[in-house]
Design an enzyme around this catalytic site. Structure first.
Site, PDB file in Angstrom:
ATOM      1  N   CYS A 153       0.822   1.059   7.693  1.00 32.02           N
ATOM      2  CA  CYS A 153       0.844   2.392   7.074  1.00 32.02           C
ATOM      3  C   CYS A 153       1.463   2.339   5.686  1.00 32.02           C
ATOM      4  CB  CYS A 153       1.602   3.387   7.949  1.00 32.02           C
ATOM      5  SG  CYS A 153       3.332   2.955   8.183  1.00 32.02           S
ATOM      6  N   ASP A 161       4.621   2.115   4.892  1.00 33.71           N
ATOM      7  CA  ASP A 161       5.927   2.747   4.767  1.00 33.71           C
ATOM      8  C   ASP A 161       7.047   1.707   4.780  1.00 33.71           C
ATOM      9  OD1 ASP A 161       4.600   5.068   4.682  1.00 33.71           O
ATOM     10  OD2 ASP A 161       5.050   5.700   6.711  1.00 33.71           O
ATOM     11  N   CYS A 169       6.507   8.382   5.840  1.00 36.34           N
ATOM     12  CA  CYS A 169       6.024   9.647   6.380  1.00 36.34           C
ATOM     13  C   CYS A 169       7.187  10.514   6.880  1.00 36.34           C
ATOM     14  CB  CYS A 169       5.060   9.362   7.528  1.00 36.34           C
ATOM     15  SG  CYS A 169       5.905   8.820   9.008  1.00 36.34           S
ATOM     16  N   CYS A 182       6.735   4.985  13.987  1.00 36.54           N
ATOM     17  CA  CYS A 182       7.635   5.331  12.871  1.00 36.54           C
ATOM     18  C   CYS A 182       9.091   5.173  13.311  1.00 36.54           C
ATOM     19  CB  CYS A 182       7.385   6.753  12.384  1.00 36.54           C
ATOM     20  SG  CYS A 182       5.643   7.165  12.251  1.00 36.54           S
TER      21      CYS A 182
END
Ligand code: FES
Length: 145
Positions: free
Chosen positions: A33, A35, A59, A103
């Site tokens: 992603c 991140d 995010c 996450c």
């Protein structure tokens, strides 16, 4: 979709920033992603985490989980901090949607990376701490995306 606590920590993240001369710094990314999270820990001579700060380029769920993770590790010993798993962080946030579980792994791994750095700098071994990965995508299950 997000709990009130997640929204609260996303819109008002706690402990954002850096710690100068931190006892341990850990950076973990997720190549899937894109991140990145960096965690700073200030640990006193008794091995107690005095201060925790983070920077997350990621995010909303990554911001909320790092915010909660820093809150949870503060005041804990390095050994107790290992119990701040992604599950514990998610529980404290009243859950995350399944697609956002990975996450929270970023937050757990960033804590571990900062603890690893602290241990290396001080020639210590933290029981139960495994060498952290730089890219959490290696650990996050495929179906999590
Ligand atoms: Fe990458 Fe949340 S989508 S950490």
């Amino acid at each position: 979709m997000y709990s009130e606590k997640v929204m609260d920590h996303f819109t008002h993240p706690r402990n954002v920033g850096e710690i100068e001369d931190a006892s341990g710094v850990g950076t973990v990314g997720n190549a899937k992603c894109g991140d990145i999270m960096r965690m700073y820990l200030d640990i006193d001579e008794n091995g107690v985490i005095r201060e925790a700060k983070f920077k997350t380029f990621g995010c909303g769920a990554a911001v909320a989980t790092s915010s909660m993770a820093t809150e949870l590790v503060k005041g804990k010993t390095v050994q107790e901090a290992l119990e701040v798993t992604n599950k514990a962080v998610m529980e404290a946030l009243d859950g995350l949607p399944p697609i956002k579980v990975h996450c929270s792994l970023l937050a757990e791994e960033a804590i571990h990376a900062a603890l690893w750095d602290y241990a290396e700098k001080n020639g210590l071994t933290i029981e139960g701490l495994e060498k952290p990965v730089n890219d959490i995508a290696e650990k996050a299950p495929e179906e999590d995306y």
